[in-house]
Design an enzyme around this catalytic site. Structure first.
Site, short mmCIF file in Angstrom:
data_model
loop_
_atom_site.label_atom_id
_atom_site.label_comp_id
_atom_site.label_asym_id
_atom_site.label_seq_id
_atom_site.Cartn_x
_atom_site.Cartn_y
_atom_site.Cartn_z
N CYS A 4 0.82 -1.22 0.00
CA CYS A 4 0.00 0.00 0.00
C CYS A 4 0.85 1.27 0.00
O CYS A 4 0.31 2.37 -0.14
CB CYS A 4 -0.94 0.00 1.19
SG CYS A 4 -1.98 -1.46 1.24
N HIS A 35 -3.31 6.94 1.96
CA HIS A 35 -3.76 5.62 1.53
C HIS A 35 -5.11 5.36 2.20
O HIS A 35 -5.26 5.55 3.41
CB HIS A 35 -2.72 4.58 1.94
CG HIS A 35 -3.24 3.18 1.87
ND1 HIS A 35 -3.88 2.69 0.76
CD2 HIS A 35 -3.24 2.18 2.79
CE1 HIS A 35 -4.24 1.44 0.99
NE2 HIS A 35 -3.88 1.10 2.21
N ASN A 60 -10.30 -0.34 0.35
CA ASN A 60 -8.83 -0.26 0.30
C ASN A 60 -8.33 -0.91 -0.99
O ASN A 60 -8.41 -2.13 -1.15
CB ASN A 60 -8.28 -0.98 1.54
CG ASN A 60 -6.77 -1.03 1.59
OD1 ASN A 60 -6.09 -0.79 0.59
ND2 ASN A 60 -6.24 -1.37 2.75
O1 UT7 Z 1 -3.78 -1.34 3.63
C1 UT7 Z 1 -3.07 -1.89 4.66
C2 UT7 Z 1 -3.28 -1.21 5.92
N1 UT7 Z 1 -4.37 -1.83 6.65
C3 UT7 Z 1 -4.96 -1.14 7.59
O2 UT7 Z 1 -4.64 0.01 7.80
C4 UT7 Z 1 -6.00 -1.81 8.46
C5 UT7 Z 1 -5.88 -1.28 9.86
N2 UT7 Z 1 -6.86 -1.86 10.76
C6 UT7 Z 1 -8.18 -1.53 10.72
O3 UT7 Z 1 -8.59 -0.74 9.88
C7 UT7 Z 1 -9.09 -2.10 11.75
O4 UT7 Z 1 -8.32 -2.74 12.76
C8 UT7 Z 1 -10.12 -3.11 11.18
C9 UT7 Z 1 -11.16 -2.40 10.35
C10 UT7 Z 1 -9.42 -4.16 10.34
C11 UT7 Z 1 -10.86 -3.82 12.33
O5 UT7 Z 1 -11.50 -2.86 13.16
P1 UT7 Z 1 -11.31 -2.93 14.73
O6 UT7 Z 1 -12.12 -1.85 15.31
O7 UT7 Z 1 -9.83 -2.92 15.02
O8 UT7 Z 1 -11.96 -4.31 15.08
P2 UT7 Z 1 -11.32 -5.54 15.87
O9 UT7 Z 1 -10.34 -6.28 15.04
O10 UT7 Z 1 -10.90 -5.07 17.24
O11 UT7 Z 1 -12.58 -6.47 16.06
C12 UT7 Z 1 -13.68 -6.06 16.90
C13 UT7 Z 1 -14.76 -7.13 16.83
C14 UT7 Z 1 -14.23 -8.54 17.02
O12 UT7 Z 1 -15.22 -9.29 17.73
P3 UT7 Z 1 -15.04 -9.57 19.31
O13 UT7 Z 1 -13.74 -10.29 19.41
O14 UT7 Z 1 -15.02 -8.21 19.94
O15 UT7 Z 1 -16.25 -10.39 19.61
C15 UT7 Z 1 -14.16 -9.09 15.62
O16 UT7 Z 1 -14.30 -10.48 15.56
O17 UT7 Z 1 -15.35 -7.10 15.54
C16 UT7 Z 1 -15.36 -8.42 14.98
N3 UT7 Z 1 -15.24 -8.30 13.55
C17 UT7 Z 1 -16.30 -8.16 12.75
N4 UT7 Z 1 -17.61 -8.11 13.02
C18 UT7 Z 1 -18.46 -7.96 11.98
C19 UT7 Z 1 -14.12 -8.26 12.79
N5 UT7 Z 1 -14.44 -8.11 11.49
C20 UT7 Z 1 -15.79 -8.04 11.45
C21 UT7 Z 1 -16.72 -7.88 10.41
N6 UT7 Z 1 -18.03 -7.84 10.72
N7 UT7 Z 1 -16.34 -7.74 9.13
#
Ligand code: UT7
Length: 334
Positions: free
Chosen positions: A117, A259, A289
């Site tokens: 990216c 990005h 993305n």
């Molecule tokens: O291009 C490369 C660079 N990449 C990035 O910059 C990505 C950076 N990271 C992010 O943008 C975020 O971390 C994400 C969007 C990937 C995830 O968001 P988050 O607020 O960090 O969520 P999380 O990983 O802490 O997950 C929170 C909850 C979890 O459930 P529990 O464990 O709290 O029960 C996940 O299992 O959300 C759940 N979850 C989802 N729920 C519904 C994770 N993905 C999903 C989903 N739909 N798609």
């Protein structure tokens, strides 16, 4: 003819291309256990474009390149160099040469550049070196990715994030002042495991005691929280460093062009830099993305909408797998 050292860089045109097929969050929620509410509130994404099996990276990249050339008023035959920033080539040996052939850029040397990216920002700085040394006059830089090929479509933590597309800029030599005002590029391979698309070999005995590894690439795996933390800390730092090198103050920045990984990252970085939301370019909602394509795709849309005007100062930054990150401060236009 420009044969001297000391040429400046102008950014003379941009273009983009995306597949026709669009997938909404609602459609995504029929594929994996997710919802429009979760995706929109956690990322800002509403739709993403996905390439059909018959749509190649090369086609998207060449289309974006053609549009950038048309805006710049430069013929493909006058290109000296084509840089294709991509992590998803049609051919592991490189796709830039196919783009070169499709465009009819017969005089151009073409090669791929892989920095995930960050690829577009790394590519912009690479192109500038060739121009500043007087080696090449006209460079086409394309950022293009078809990550849908490599996403695990059963993993809701990653599959909702990515889309496909291509964006391009034409960079030309000028004696009118250098429009790439400053940059800073960084890598930290010790954090590679947070986001990768790694090759896993499987042992394949040949003859006698000769065994080689022949395997495949994993789908994309990511520790979202770690990458989020990394981005929010490192991106403002690298932009501040590039601004310092450019001798440009934050008040002089017209647009923050990051990005497009997550709207929350865009907001947090703008906040840390004390840039108002009105200066943040975002097309997250429509494209998700798109990796190396995201910055030039957002640039192209903003230019064609008349938002970004010639002479505007843009602070751009890429970040992602590697881990890699980098910022480039540039003035739009010739
Ligand atoms: O291009 C490369 C660079 N990449 C990035 O910059 C990505 C950076 N990271 C992010 O943008 C975020 O971390 C994400 C969007 C990937 C995830 O968001 P988050 O607020 O960090 O969520 P999380 O990983 O802490 O997950 C929170 C909850 C979890 O459930 P529990 O464990 O709290 O029960 C996940 O299992 O959300 C759940 N979850 C989802 N729920 C519904 C994770 N993905 C999903 C989903 N739909 N798609």
């Amino acid at each position: 003819m420009l044969q001297q050292f000391g040429a400046g860089v102008a950014i003379a045109g941009c273009g983009s291309a995306t597949p026709d097929t669009s997938m909404s969050n609602e459609a995504m929620s029929r594929l994996v256990d997710t919802s429009d509410e979760w995706i929109a509130s956690r990322t800002g994404i509403q739709n993403r474009r996905l390439a059909r099996p018959d749509e190649s990276l090369c086609t998207l990249a060449a289309q974006a390149g053609q549009r950038a050339l048309a805006m710049a008023g430069i013929a493909a035959a006058d290109l000296d160099l084509i840089l294709l920033a991509t992590s998803t080539p049609d051919d592991l040996f490189g796709t830039a040469s196919q783009v070169q052939a499709d465009l009819g850029a017969t005089q151009a040397v073409a090669f791929d550049l892989t920095a995930a990216c960050s690829g577009f920002v790394f590519g912009m700085v690479t192109a500038a070196q060739f121009i500043r040394t007087g080696t090449y006059r006209n460079v086409l830089l394309i950022g293009a990715d078809v990550l849908s090929r490599w996403v695990d479509w059963s993993d809701r933590r990653t599959c909702v994030l990515f889309g496909d597309g291509a964006g391009a800029v034409v960079m030309t030599a000028t004696q009118e002042g250098d429009r790439l005002l400053g940059f800073e590029l960084r890598s930290d391979g010790s954090q590679n495991h947070y986001l990768n698309l790694a090759y896993t070999p499987q042992e394949k005995p040949l003859v006698d005691d000769i065994t080689i590894g022949q395997g495949s690439f994993h789908p994309i795996t990511m520790n979202g929280q770690e990458v989020y933390r990394f981005a929010v800390k490192r991106v403002p730092e690298v932009i501040e460093k590039a601004l310092f090198r450019a001798n440009v103050s934050i008040e002089q920045v017209d647009w923050l062009l990051l990005h497009q990984a997550n709207q929350r990252i865009l907001d947090a970085v703008a906040d840390r830099l004390q840039l108002p939301a009105a200066k943040v370019i975002s097309n997250m909602a429509n494209h998700g993305n798109t990796s190396a394509a995201s910055i030039p795709l957002a640039l192209d849309e903003a230019v064609r909408q008349g938002k970004i005007q010639p002479g505007d100062v843009i602070a751009s930054a890429g970040f992602g797998a590697g881990l890699t990150w980098g910022a480039a401060i540039f003035r739009w236009g010739r």
